[in-house]
Design an enzyme around this catalytic site. Structure first.
Site, short mmCIF file in Angstrom:
data_model
loop_
_atom_site.label_atom_id
_atom_site.label_comp_id
_atom_site.label_asym_id
_atom_site.label_seq_id
_atom_site.Cartn_x
_atom_site.Cartn_y
_atom_site.Cartn_z
N LYS A 29 46.50 38.03 40.29
CA LYS A 29 46.65 37.51 39.02
C LYS A 29 47.73 36.48 39.33
O LYS A 29 47.70 34.96 38.86
CB LYS A 29 47.31 38.25 37.66
CG LYS A 29 47.69 37.34 37.23
CD LYS A 29 48.40 38.78 35.99
CE LYS A 29 50.29 38.51 36.11
NZ LYS A 29 50.75 39.60 35.10
N ASP A 55 45.96 38.82 32.51
CA ASP A 55 46.97 39.00 31.92
C ASP A 55 46.54 40.56 31.19
O ASP A 55 45.46 40.52 30.78
CB ASP A 55 48.54 38.86 31.67
CG ASP A 55 47.80 38.10 30.49
OD1 ASP A 55 46.98 37.72 30.31
OD2 ASP A 55 48.82 36.96 30.04
#
Ligand code: SF4
Length: 219
Positions: free
Chosen positions: A121, A139
């Site tokens: 991420k 997220d």
């Protein structure tokens, strides 16, 4: 799951709702962006933005940060969660940048995830926001919104969510989708109180319809 066309329609609605959507971490260059994103794990962007000005003023380069005493780094970031581990990671990350990348932040996901404290991420955020390389960072907001709208399967893991979004959305819109979906999840389709009754996506949203039905039967 909803079709490619419906997915595109949903993200375009989010673009219209949040035309100002952007990354909220403050940074002046790729190095600062990388460090800020590492610090933002399980912390809000607002809390990170409060500590980074003093951190970067004291340690503005990979050289300075890699040579900084741990206590000095901890002192600057101790108001954010997991600060001890993060202090260790950002110091080690700065050292690796010097050792392996000539002090520069690498552009590829493979190189980025090889750095301490950097997961997929974080790498995707840095690629998109620091270098404009198409990537979708998943997220908590992106995952929740994608699942509520049934863009992806409810049991999909984060990598599967990312891959489904990449298949359904044109590459040129990945970074914009990432930011808009975060704003949509943060300010409209929130975890606890999604605004289904005023949502322009209600007609295509399974979750919204279930929630509205439950609300009507209660009243
Ligand atoms: Fe989220 Fe409700 Fe809108 Fe669905 S209808 S996207 S659950 S706010």
């Amino acid at each position: 799951m909803i079709s490619k066309e419906k997915t595109l329609q949903a993200v375009e609605t989010m673009f219209d709702m949040f035309p100002e959507a952007h990354g909220e971490l403050v940074s002046n260059n790729a190095f600062e962006m990388l460090i800020a994103v590492i610090l933002s794990a399980q912390a809000t962007d607002v809390s990170v933005n409060k500590v980074t000005p003093a951190l970067f003023a004291a340690y503005p380069t990979p050289e300075a940060l890699s040579e900084a005493p741990m206590e000095g780094i901890i002192d600057k970031i101790k108001s954010i969660g997991l600060y001890r581990n993060k202090a260790k990671n950002i110091k080690a990350c700065a050292g690796e940048l010097l050792l392996r990348f000539d002090g520069q932040v690498p552009h590829s996901r493979e190189d980025l995830v090889s750095l301490p404290g950097v997961g997929r991420k974080t790498a995707n955020v840095v690629m998109g926001d620091a270098f404009g390389i198409p990537a979708i960072a998943v997220d908590t907001h992106v995952e929740r919104v994608s699942k509520r709208l049934r863009i992806c399967r409810l049991d999909a893991n984060v990598v599967e969510v990312e891959q489904t979004l990449m298949k359904k959305i044109p590459e040129s819109l990945w970074v914009k989708t990432h930011h808009s979906m975060i704003f949509f999840g943060r300010y409209h389709c929130t975890a606890r109180s999604p605004k289904c009754d005023s949502c322009p996506l209600l007609a295509m949203c399974q979750e919204g319809k279930i929630r509205m039905k439950a609300k009507t039967s209660k009243s």
